[in-house]
Design an enzyme around this catalytic site. Structure first.
Site, PDB file in Angstrom:
ATOM      1  N   GLU A  68     -41.049 -18.382 -42.192  1.00 34.85           N
ATOM      2  CA  GLU A  68     -40.597 -19.163 -43.339  1.00 34.85           C
ATOM      3  C   GLU A  68     -40.139 -18.114 -44.349  1.00 34.85           C
ATOM      4  O   GLU A  68     -40.965 -17.472 -45.012  1.00 34.85           O
ATOM      5  CB  GLU A  68     -41.721 -20.024 -43.908  1.00 34.85           C
ATOM      6  CG  GLU A  68     -41.262 -20.920 -45.043  1.00 34.85           C
ATOM      7  CD  GLU A  68     -42.395 -21.749 -45.634  1.00 34.85           C
ATOM      8  OE1 GLU A  68     -42.154 -22.912 -46.007  1.00 34.85           O
ATOM      9  OE2 GLU A  68     -43.528 -21.233 -45.730  1.00 34.85           O
ATOM     10  N   ASP A  87     -46.193 -18.746 -42.415  1.00 38.08           N
ATOM     11  CA  ASP A  87     -46.032 -19.469 -43.673  1.00 38.08           C
ATOM     12  C   ASP A  87     -45.715 -18.490 -44.798  1.00 38.08           C
ATOM     13  O   ASP A  87     -46.349 -17.432 -44.911  1.00 38.08           O
ATOM     14  CB  ASP A  87     -47.333 -20.228 -43.968  1.00 38.08           C
ATOM     15  CG  ASP A  87     -47.258 -21.036 -45.245  1.00 38.08           C
ATOM     16  OD1 ASP A  87     -46.421 -21.948 -45.310  1.00 38.08           O
ATOM     17  OD2 ASP A  87     -48.039 -20.744 -46.174  1.00 38.08           O
TER      18      ASP A  87
END
Length: 709
Positions: free
Chosen positions: A393, A356
Site C-alpha cells: 500500500e 499496510d
C-alpha cells in the site's frame, strides 16, 4: 512442571525455541539494565511459578539476553520483565513492574490486554506518561506460549507462489467471511475457511488475501455505537500486538498452540484446493500507541530503538495515524521484520504479504523518506522471499504517496485504477484517456521504471471504503454508527446513488445499479494487471453506506450468505467472468500493449470510436472500443487466444456502433452484453451469437464483448 534449571543457552534464534530437554530463550534489549523471565502454569495466573533473572555476564552477549530453561516443555507459558532507566523525555520507558510479551512469541493465550485490571497504561492526566507505575499484575495479561514448530503434518505442502499475471485476489476477513454461515460447524474460524473452500473454488479466485491475522486486541476500541449503545470493536485488526502469533480468537480450539496448528491446517487445505494465502501485515505501527498508550512489549523492551521519536523523545512521530511509527529502517527492526516474514513463509507456508501503509517501510530513523530505502530493498531481494508475493500500500498517513515508486518486483495497490474506473462509469465526466490507460496496465505509472502491468494491483473496492453495491447506491458515506459523528472515512468516493440514497424499491434504479456493477467488475477482470476484489462484492454485499467499517464486528461487515441466494445471477456472472479471464491469455499479459509497432505486424491493440474509425484522443467521449489481437506472438504467451472487440458505453444514451472487420478471416460473435438479464448477459463461448451485420447497439451504461471465431 517439575524442577526447572536455568542455564546459559544460546543467543540465537530469537524467541522461545523448544529442544529435547528444555527451551532456549533469546531477546533483544540494548538499553536494559536487567531482565527477568517469568514462567506461568495457567493463563489466568497472577504470579509466576518460577522466575529467572538473566546474568549480565553469563546470559548476555552484545545486546542479546539469552538463557536455557532445562525441563521446560511445549505449551509452557512465559512473560518478561525488563528494568532500566525510566526517563520518557529521553525515550526511555523501562519499568520492571510491567509484564512484557516476547516480540518473537509464536502464540499468546486467549486474553485481552484491555481486560487486564493492571492496564499498564499511564494515568489519564496531562503528565500521565511521566508517571512511573508500581502496579504489577499478570492475571488477565496474555501469556506467551512455547510452540513446537515440528509436530504439524504438512503432508508435503509448499507455498503455491503463482505468477502474478495468473492470480485473482479475493480480500477477505477470517471471521467475517464465515461467521454467519449456519451450515458450517466451525463458522468464524480458520477451520470455517476450510469448510468454505468449495465456495471459493466455485468462485474461481486463486489467492485469498486475509485481513490481519497477527494477534491484535479486538477490544481496544473505546467508542460506543450511538444507535445500539454497544461497545465498538477493532474488527479489521490493523493494530498488531504480536507479529508472529496467529490470532487466537480465530481458532476453534483456543488452547495454547492450537491456533498455530489450525492456521497451518487452513493454509494446507487451501493449497490442496489450488488457492494461495496472502497476509495483510502491519509493520507501520503497533497497538502500543503514543506515550499515553499501553506498554506490553516494544515500549518496555527498548522504546527508543523500536519507534521513531520526536526531537523531544517523550513524543512519537505519527506517520501511521495510529499514535506511533515503527522504526523500520533501524537495523534491529529491519531484522525483526525479515525474521517475521521468514517465519510466516517457512513455518506457516504463506504465499505473500500485503504491507499496510507500506511507505513507512521507506522512512529513515528521523521519519524522512529515503530514495533507496534499505528495508524495502531487503524485502525485495531477500533470498527466502524470492518467490513470495510482496504488495505495497504505497502511501502512509504522513503524506507519502509512492504509487509507481516501489522498486523491482514489488507490486502496489493502484488507487488511481480505482478512482479512474469509478469516474468513467459514473458517467458525469469524460476521463476516457485515463480510463483507457488504467485498463491496459497503467503504463504511465509503471513503464518508465521498467516495471510491468502485473506490478499494478487493480481494484475497484477493498475493505477500506464502499462495497461495490454501496458505491452505486450512496452519494455520501453513512458512518454514524462508528461513533465519530460521521467524520471518519473518506469523502472522495466517486460514488452515485442513481436517484435514491440506499436500497431502493424502484426496479429501474436497482436494474441500472446491477448493470453498472457488471461493468465495473468486467472492467476490473478484463484489465491488464493483477485484479483484486473484496469479500461479498460477488453477491452485492452492502454495508448500508458505511465506508469505514473498521469497528463494526457485526452484520454491517460480515458476509451475508442470504445474499448468495438473492443475487445468484450476479454471482454466476462473476464466476463466468473469472473463468473467462483465466482461459484467455490476452488478458493475462505480463507486458504492456504496444499498439501498431510496424507496417508488417498487426497491432496488438487498436482503439475505435462509435463509427468504427480510429479513436480521436483529443475529443471528449463517453464511448470507447478496442480490438485485442490474441495471436500468440503478441500476447507473448505460449498459446493462441481469441481476438476480442470490447465496446464500453458510459454515456446515458444508446449507441449504434460500427464494428471493424475481424482479424484472421474470422467472424464476430457476441459473448457478453451487460445490459441483458441472466443468462443472456454472458453466453457460453460455443453458443456466442454470430453478428449478421457490422452494426451493434450498445445500450447506455453497458459493455458489449465480441469474440472472433
Amino acid at each position: 512442571m517439575g524442577n526447572l534449571e536455568f542455564l546459559s543457552g544460546n543467543p540465537t534464534p530469537f524467541g522461545a525455541t523448544l529442544t529435547n530437554d528444555g527451551v532456549n530463550f533469546a531477546i533483544f534489549s540494548r538499553n536494559a539494565t536487567s531482565l527477568t523471565l517469568d514462567i506461568f502454569e495457567n493463563e489466568d495466573d497472577d504470579k509466576p511459578i518460577q522466575s529467572f533473572t538473566f546474568d549480565n555476564k553469563k546470559n548476555k552477549i552484545g545486546d542479546i539476553w539469552y538463557g536455557f530453561v532445562k525441563g521446560l516443555q511445549e505449551n509452557s507459558l512465559y512473560l518478561y520483565r525488563v528494568d532500566g532507566v525510566f526517563i520518557p523525555t529521553e525515550g526511555m520507558r523501562f519499568n520492571y513492574n510491567n509484564y512484557l510479551l516476547d516480540p518473537y512469541a509464536k502464540a499468546i493465550t486467549n486474553s485481552s490486554i484491555f481486560e487486564n485490571e493492571g492496564l499498564q497504561i499511564p494515568p489519564p492526566n496531562i503528565d500521565g506518561d511521566l508517571f512511573y507505575s508500581t502496579h504489577t499484575q499478570a492475571k488477565k495479561f496474555p501469556k506467551c506460549v512455547v510452540v513446537n514448530d515440528n509436530t504439524f503434518d504438512w503432508q508435503g505442502d509448499q507455498p503455491l507462489n503463482y505468477k502474478m499475471n495468473n492470480i485473482i485476489i479475493y480480500e477477505t476477513h477470517v471471521k467475517g467471511f464465515t461467521c454467519q454461515n449456519k451450515n458450517l460447524k466451525y463458522a468464524g474460524t480458520y477451520k470455517g475457511i476450510v469448510e468454505s473452500i468449495d465456495y471459493l473454488k466455485k468462485l474461481g479466485i486463486t489467492s485469498l488475501e486475509l485481513l490481519p491475522v497477527q494477534e491484535f486486541d479486538e477490544n481496544e476500541n473505546i467508542r460506543i455505537n450511538p444507535r445500539t449503545g454497544e461497545k465498538l470493536k477493532n474488527y479489521w485488526g490493523y493494530s498488531t500486538i504480536s507479529f508472529f502469533a496467529p490470532k487466537v480468537r480465530y481458532a476453534y480450539n483456543t488452547f495454547r498452540s492450537n491456533p498455530v496448528n489450525e492456521f497451518k491446517e487452513m493454509v494446507r487445505e487451501l493449497h490442496k484446493a489450488g488457492i494461495e494465502v496472502i497476509l495483510d501485515i502491519v509493520f507501520n505501527h503497533t497497538a502500543e500507541g503514543n506515550g499515553y498508550g499501553p506498554t506490553y512489549s516494544f515500549k518496555g523492551l527498548d522504546n527508543s530503538i523500536y519507534y521513531i521519536l520526536e526531537d523531544n523523545k517523550r513524543y512519537y512521530r505519527n506517520f501511521s495515524g495510529c499514535g506511533n511509527t515503527l522504526n523500520c529502517s533501524h537495523p534491529v527492526v529491519q531484522n525483526f521484520i525479515l525474521d517475521c516474514l521468514h517465519y510466516w513463509v517457512v513455518q506457516m507456508h504463506v504465499d505473500g504479504f500485503r504491507f499496510d501503509l507500506g511507505s513507512i517501510l521507506g522512512r529513515d530513523t528521523n521519519g524522512n523518506l529515503l530514495e533507496n530505502a534499505p528495508t524495502i530493498e531487503r524485502i525485495c531481494e531477500d533470498p527466502i522471499l524470492h518467490n513470495t508475493k510482496i504488495i505495497a500500500e504505497a502511501w502512509d498517513a504522513g503524506g507519502a504517496y509512492q504509487v509507481g515508486s516501489f522498486p523491482g518486483r514489488w507490486a502496489e495497490w493502484n488507487d488511481r485504477f480505482r478512482d479512474d474506473v469509478r469516474i468513467f462509469w459514473q458517467g458525469k465526466h469524460s476521463n476516457f484517456q485515463k480510463f483507457a490507460t488504467r485498463i491496459t496496465g497503467s503504463s504511465d505509472i509503471y513503464s518508465n521504471s521498467g516495471r510491468k502491468p502485473i506490478n499494478s494491483v487493480n481494484f475497484i473496492t477493498s475493505h477500506d471504503g464502499f462495497t461495490l453495491y454501496d458505491l452505486l447506491s450512496y452519494n455520501h458515506k453513512h458512518n454514524e454508527e462508528n461513533g465519530e459523528n460521521n467524520c471518519d472515512g473518506t469523502d472522495n468516493n466517486h460514488s452515485f446513488n442513481h436517484g435514491f440514497e440506499g436500497k431502493s424499491q424502484n426496479k429501474q434504479i436497482e436494474s441500472i445499479r446491477l448493470q453498472k456493477a457488471k461493468n465495473l467488475m468486467l472492467s476490473l477482470l478484463l484489465s491488464l494487471g493483477t485484479p483484486m476484489f473484496v469479500m461479498g462484492d460477488e453477491v452485492l454485499r452492502t454495508q448500508n453506506g458505511n465506508n469505514n467499517a473498521y469497528c463494526q464486528d457485526n452484520e454491517i461487515s460480515w458476509f451475508s450468505w442470504d445474499f448468495l441466494q438473492r443475487e445468484r445471477d450476479f454471482f454466476d456472472f462473476i464466476c463466468k467472468l473469472i473463468d473467462f479471464r483465466k482461459k484467455h491469455p490476452v488478458f493475462l499479459r505480463s507486458d504492456f500493449l504496444q499498439g501498431k509497432i510496424s507496417k508488417s505486424v498487426t497491432a496488438d491493440i487498436e482503439w475505435y470510436n462509435a463509427e468504427g474509425t480510429s479513436l480521436d484522443w483529443s475529443k471528449s467521449t463517453h464511448f470507447i472500443a478496442y480490438l485485442l489481437n490474441g495471436i500468440d506472438a503478441l500476447t507473448l504467451l505460449e498459446q493462441d487466444s481469441s481476438d476480442f472487440y470490447i465496446m464500453m458505453n458510459a454515456s446515458q444514451f444508446d449507441i449504434t456502433a460500427t464494428i471493424p472487420e475481424p482479424l484472421h478471416n474470422k467472424k464476430w460473435h457476441k459473448l457478453i452484453d451487460t445490459s441483458l438479464d441472466s443468462p443472456e448477459d454472458f453466453l457460453p463461448e460455443y453458443n456466442a451469437k454470430l453478428l449478421e451485420t457490422n452494426k451493434q447497439i450498445v445500450l447506455a451504461f453497458s459493455i458489449v464483448v465480441l469474440l472472433s471465431k
